[in-house]
Design a protein around this motif. Structure first.
Motif, mmCIF file in Angstrom:
data_model
loop_
_atom_site.group_PDB
_atom_site.id
_atom_site.type_symbol
_atom_site.label_atom_id
_atom_site.label_comp_id
_atom_site.label_asym_id
_atom_site.label_seq_id
_atom_site.Cartn_x
_atom_site.Cartn_y
_atom_site.Cartn_z
ATOM 1 N N VAL A 1 3.494 29.660 -24.969
ATOM 2 C CA VAL A 1 4.751 29.407 -26.069
ATOM 3 C C VAL A 1 5.779 28.162 -25.623
ATOM 4 O O VAL A 1 6.628 27.539 -26.051
ATOM 5 C CB VAL A 1 5.664 30.377 -26.217
ATOM 6 N N GLY A 2 6.447 28.575 -24.817
ATOM 7 C CA GLY A 2 6.928 27.144 -23.494
ATOM 8 C C GLY A 2 6.599 26.111 -24.156
ATOM 9 O O GLY A 2 7.094 25.021 -23.882
ATOM 10 N N GLY A 3 5.303 25.705 -23.295
ATOM 11 C CA GLY A 3 4.892 24.440 -23.701
ATOM 12 C C GLY A 3 4.931 24.058 -25.244
ATOM 13 O O GLY A 3 4.957 22.235 -25.325
ATOM 14 N N ALA A 4 4.041 25.058 -25.755
ATOM 15 C CA ALA A 4 4.406 24.627 -27.497
ATOM 16 C C ALA A 4 6.102 24.264 -27.693
ATOM 17 O O ALA A 4 5.868 23.284 -28.885
ATOM 18 C CB ALA A 4 3.689 26.016 -28.195
ATOM 19 N N LEU B 1 7.993 22.811 -25.744
ATOM 20 C CA LEU B 1 8.122 21.165 -25.462
ATOM 21 C C LEU B 1 7.080 19.876 -25.827
ATOM 22 O O LEU B 1 8.120 19.546 -26.034
ATOM 23 C CB LEU B 1 7.896 21.095 -23.763
ATOM 24 N N SER B 2 6.054 20.557 -26.986
ATOM 25 C CA SER B 2 5.192 19.625 -27.286
ATOM 26 C C SER B 2 5.859 19.775 -28.527
ATOM 27 O O SER B 2 6.287 18.018 -29.322
ATOM 28 C CB SER B 2 3.846 20.284 -27.891
ATOM 29 N N VAL B 3 6.642 20.509 -29.203
ATOM 30 C CA VAL B 3 7.239 20.088 -30.639
ATOM 31 C C VAL B 3 8.622 19.572 -30.319
ATOM 32 O O VAL B 3 9.290 18.238 -31.030
ATOM 33 C CB VAL B 3 7.921 21.591 -30.953
ATOM 34 N N ASP C 1 2.785 8.989 -30.049
ATOM 35 C CA ASP C 1 3.622 10.455 -30.055
ATOM 36 C C ASP C 1 3.664 11.432 -30.767
ATOM 37 O O ASP C 1 3.228 12.481 -30.072
ATOM 38 C CB ASP C 1 5.221 9.653 -29.557
ATOM 39 N N SER C 2 3.438 10.445 -31.567
ATOM 40 C CA SER C 2 3.897 11.822 -32.673
ATOM 41 C C SER C 2 1.896 11.926 -33.350
ATOM 42 O O SER C 2 1.787 13.369 -33.389
ATOM 43 C CB SER C 2 3.539 11.733 -34.108
ATOM 44 N N ALA C 3 1.325 12.132 -32.239
ATOM 45 C CA ALA C 3 -0.298 12.139 -32.700
ATOM 46 C C ALA C 3 -1.251 12.975 -31.953
ATOM 47 O O ALA C 3 -1.688 13.658 -31.489
ATOM 48 C CB ALA C 3 -1.390 10.884 -32.916
ATOM 49 N N LEU C 4 -0.477 12.476 -30.430
ATOM 50 C CA LEU C 4 -0.572 12.830 -29.037
ATOM 51 C C LEU C 4 0.294 14.368 -29.183
ATOM 52 O O LEU C 4 -0.229 15.489 -28.427
ATOM 53 C CB LEU C 4 -0.153 12.268 -28.026
ATOM 54 N N SER C 5 1.242 14.633 -29.464
ATOM 55 C CA SER C 5 1.766 15.542 -29.378
ATOM 56 C C SER C 5 1.681 16.660 -31.058
ATOM 57 O O SER C 5 1.608 17.828 -30.270
ATOM 58 C CB SER C 5 3.851 15.487 -29.559
ATOM 59 N N ALA C 6 0.981 16.244 -31.756
ATOM 60 C CA ALA C 6 0.918 17.259 -32.929
ATOM 61 C C ALA C 6 -0.450 18.188 -32.447
ATOM 62 O O ALA C 6 -1.276 18.834 -32.222
ATOM 63 C CB ALA C 6 0.368 16.380 -34.575
#
Length: 239
Positions: free
Chosen positions: A192-195, A197-199, A212-217
């Motif tokens: 949940v913490g990693g999610a 940070l990805s948001v 950045d958008s493609a990698l984070s999504a």
């Protein structure tokens, strides 16, 4: 005919009589002693029980010189087989005792194969995500106007994300393979913490590029799938 002659001739005519055996013992030569020892050995072998004959045939100390090496090899193979069987029994007893101590004596495997595959895929992708995001931050700091305070913040959150991902993968793999609820629950919290940070890197970082958008999504989708599979695995372990 002289005295004592009938007795001698009688002894010669009766080779199995007691007088003849006594005379043979008193005046027997080397050949007669050897023949007597052979007859005694034959008599002992004839009267020996079948079980003793089997044990004697397996024993490596055989009297026959031709079969001693072969019987010794059979004896060593038999001892190795018995030793392996005892070691296998000890290992099985240790596994059963460990299962009883953990409260799971059943032979059903509760570990989730899909979760293990997703964890492996997530670990590989997180390493690539960390390197790609770090290179993108360096690129944006050189090409665009990147405030120093925001640069330090983004780098700090990126390294924090790498540490959380490493711990999450460790606890997730350990909990899934050992069928333990506590490490898997800790991995769920770290997921949940990693999610989150990805948001942040998807929406709220200083400069967001399409890369950045493609990698984070993609990373957010992997974290969501991990969280669902972890919840299912914890429910299976508890039940």
């Amino acid at each position: 005919m002289a005295e004592g002659t009938p007795f001698a001739s009688g002894a010669e005519r009766l080779p199995g009589s007691r007088r003849t055996l006594g005379a043979g013992r008193r005046g027997a030569g080397p050949r007669d002693k050897m023949a007597a020892s052979q007859r005694a050995a034959l008599r002992v072998n004839y009267l020996r029980p079948a079980s003793l004959k089997v044990c004697y045939s397996i024993s490596p100390r055989a009297r026959h010189p031709r079969s001693s090496a072969r019987l010794a090899k059979r004896w060593e193979a038999l001892k190795r087989t018995v030793k392996r069987g005892s070691e296998g029994k000890k290992t099985l007893m240790n596994v059963k005792s460990a299962q009883v101590m953990t409260g799971r004596a059943s032979s059903t495997v509760l570990s989730s194969l899909p979760l293990q595959m997703v964890l492996y895929l997530s670990g590989t992708y997180c390493a690539l995500y960390f390197l790609a995001t770090l290179l993108l931050i360096v690129y944006k700091s050189q090409v665009f106007t990147y405030p120093h305070s925001y640069l330090v913040l983004d780098l700090t959150l990126l390294f924090l994300m790498g540490i959380l991902e490493t711990m999450q993968l460790y606890f997730g793999t350990k909990g899934n393979l050992m069928e333990a609820e506590v490490p898997l629950a800790a991995s769920l919290v770290l997921t949940v913490g990693g999610a989150l940070l990805s948001v942040y890197f998807l929406l709220w970082q200083t400069l967001v590029l399409r890369a950045d958008s493609a990698l984070s999504a993609t990373l957010l989708a992997l974290h969501s799938l991990e969280a669902v599979l972890q919840v299912v695995a914890i429910a299976a372990f508890v039940s």
